[in-house]
Design a protein around this motif. Structure first.
Motif, PDB file in Angstrom:
ATOM      1  N   LEU A   7       0.753  -1.658   0.249  1.00  0.00           N
ATOM      2  CA  LEU A   7       0.087  -0.106   0.280  1.00  0.00           C
ATOM      3  C   LEU A   7       1.233   1.074   0.008  1.00  0.00           C
ATOM      4  O   LEU A   7       1.742   1.667   0.526  1.00  0.00           O
ATOM      5  CB  LEU A   7      -1.002  -0.168   1.849  1.00  0.00           C
ATOM      6  CG  LEU A   7      -1.662   1.384   1.498  1.00  0.00           C
ATOM      7  CD1 LEU A   7      -3.265   0.485   2.165  1.00  0.00           C
ATOM      8  CD2 LEU A   7      -1.091   2.430   2.551  1.00  0.00           C
ATOM      9  N   PHE A   8       0.048   2.733  -0.808  1.00  0.00           N
ATOM     10  CA  PHE A   8       1.588   3.429  -1.245  1.00  0.00           C
ATOM     11  C   PHE A   8       0.592   4.836  -0.553  1.00  0.00           C
ATOM     12  O   PHE A   8      -0.563   4.650  -2.001  1.00  0.00           O
ATOM     13  CB  PHE A   8       1.915   3.389  -2.327  1.00  0.00           C
ATOM     14  CG  PHE A   8       3.869   4.031  -2.410  1.00  0.00           C
ATOM     15  CD1 PHE A   8       3.443   5.229  -1.447  1.00  0.00           C
ATOM     16  CD2 PHE A   8       4.066   3.575  -3.529  1.00  0.00           C
ATOM     17  CE1 PHE A   8       4.864   5.397  -1.918  1.00  0.00           C
ATOM     18  CE2 PHE A   8       5.860   4.423  -3.421  1.00  0.00           C
ATOM     19  CZ  PHE A   8       5.597   5.053  -2.066  1.00  0.00           C
ATOM     20  N   GLY A   9       0.795   5.209  -0.100  1.00  0.00           N
ATOM     21  CA  GLY A   9       0.151   6.403   0.867  1.00  0.00           C
ATOM     22  C   GLY A   9       0.144   8.070   0.338  1.00  0.00           C
ATOM     23  O   GLY A   9       2.086   8.088   0.633  1.00  0.00           O
ATOM     24  N   PHE A  10       0.286   9.118  -0.213  1.00  0.00           N
ATOM     25  CA  PHE A  10       0.552  10.504  -0.330  1.00  0.00           C
ATOM     26  C   PHE A  10       0.251  11.365   0.433  1.00  0.00           C
ATOM     27  O   PHE A  10      -1.249  11.538   0.392  1.00  0.00           O
ATOM     28  CB  PHE A  10       0.180  10.531  -1.973  1.00  0.00           C
ATOM     29  CG  PHE A  10       1.443   9.315  -2.558  1.00  0.00           C
ATOM     30  CD1 PHE A  10       2.898   9.967  -2.418  1.00  0.00           C
ATOM     31  CD2 PHE A  10       0.736   8.653  -3.195  1.00  0.00           C
ATOM     32  CE1 PHE A  10       3.436   8.833  -3.353  1.00  0.00           C
ATOM     33  CE2 PHE A  10       1.034   7.609  -3.997  1.00  0.00           C
ATOM     34  CZ  PHE A  10       2.244   8.009  -4.420  1.00  0.00           C
ATOM     35  N   SER A  11       0.187  11.914   1.556  1.00  0.00           N
ATOM     36  CA  SER A  11      -0.527  13.052   2.110  1.00  0.00           C
ATOM     37  C   SER A  11      -0.881  14.606   1.512  1.00  0.00           C
ATOM     38  O   SER A  11      -1.251  15.325   1.643  1.00  0.00           O
ATOM     39  CB  SER A  11       0.170  13.253   3.485  1.00  0.00           C
ATOM     40  OG  SER A  11       1.678  13.494   3.017  1.00  0.00           O
TER      41      SER A  11
END
Length: 323
Positions: A122-126
């Motif tokens: 899982l890859f998340g960007f804030s």
């Protein structure tokens, strides 16, 4: 395709897609060209994202821009859309977080994370993000970058050397994306693999090169790349162009188990072989190929070529033509 042609750049954007269709559109595009994944947006304006993709001989590159969102590749996606690659993700804008194998990695702009696509992640960007993704087949990554990758590898920019190498990779990739000339693709790919190998080895401790030495070595290799076709290219000329002594230049290449002369010869031979193995070689005379790549003697070029590749330049050209 002529030697001055540009590689095809595939592009996609959600900007003109209806809000309720953006996530499915983004997922379908990524599945077709990059990797199968599920996307979630937590922005009030929905997913606003764009992507540019280049396909090279040994790797693919994606430039992704967007607002805050999360992408996930779970077990069901791995089964339905399998892919055995290693992704090198270079985050340029926005803090991000990456999960794989039960661990969480936090990334700041200018840092890398390297991971396998055959394991869930899982890859998340804030916030508003920008990243380059280098998509490399696992066997090629193993041969050219790192023999074994079992868990995600984060590479920060704490040291001057890592900052220099990562910045050079960014600049080189951005320049190639702006004008992806077909004739420059092989050189860019070689540079990208060499930079990645140095970045990774510096992180794993396999090689210790000072930032000062690395900057001179990078400069020397850039000078060589620009002058490979000149038969007068010599170690003395390269050393003078970089501003160091011939002895110092030799010590720099010795750090990699090579020498300036061997490096020049290897690069000339690789470029000549790449040209002779391409469709553009059908109308070329062997002597023209030799002289174009800095060999003053066609006979010497032919002997060296056969010793390295097991066939003559003519045989390589004819094989490419028959294909």
């Amino acid at each position: 395709m002529t030697s001055c042609a540009l590689l095809e750049t595939r592009r996609a954007s959600t900007h003109d897609i209806p809000l309720d269709q953006r996530l499915s559109f983004w997922e379908q595009y990524n599945a077709s060209i990059l990797v199968g994944l599920k996307c979630s947006s937590y922005s009030n304006s929905g997913l606003v994202a764009s992507q540019s993709n280049l396909e090279l001989e040994g790797l693919s590159i994606a430039l992704v821009k967007g607002n805050e969102h999360v992408v996930e590749r779970d077990c069901s996606m791995i089964r339905s859309i399998p892919k055995e690659s290693v992704f090198v993700s270079l985050v340029q804008v926005s803090r991000s977080f990456f999960y794989q194998g039960g661990g969480c990695t936090l990334l700041e702009p200018g840092e890398l994370v390297i991971y396998r696509t055959d394991k869930p992640y899982l890859f998340g960007f804030s916030g508003n993000m920008r990243q380059y993704i280098f998509d490399i087949p696992q066997d090629l990554f193993q041969a050219r970058c790192l023999e074994r990758l079992d868990a995600p590898l984060k590479i920060g920019s704490e040291t001057r050397l890592q900052r220099l190498l990562i910045r050079t990779l960014c600049d080189r990739t951005q320049g190639f994306f702006e004008r992806p000339a077909n004739q420059d693709a092989g050189g860019f790919e070689d540079d990208a693999f060499e930079l990645l190998a140095n970045i990774i080895s510096g992180q794993t401790g396999e090689r210790r090169v000072s930032a000062h030495s690395a900057s001179y070595l990078l400069a020397a290799k850039r000078v060589i790349a620009e002058q490979l076709g000149d038969p007068g290219l010599s170690c003395e000329w390269v050393a003078a162009a970089v501003g160091i002594s011939v002895r110092h230049l030799a010590r720099l290449f010795a750090l990699e188990g090579s020498s300036p002369g061997r490096y020049i010869g290897d690069k000339r031979m690789e470029l000549a072989h790449r040209l002779l193995s391409s469709p553009q070689a059908s109308g070329l005379d062997i002597s023209e190929v030799a002289y174009r790549h800095g060999f003053s003697s066609q006979a010497h070029f032919a002997r060296s070529f056969k010793a390295r590749y097991g066939c003559t330049p003519s045989e390589a050209r004819n094989a490419a033509g028959s294909q």
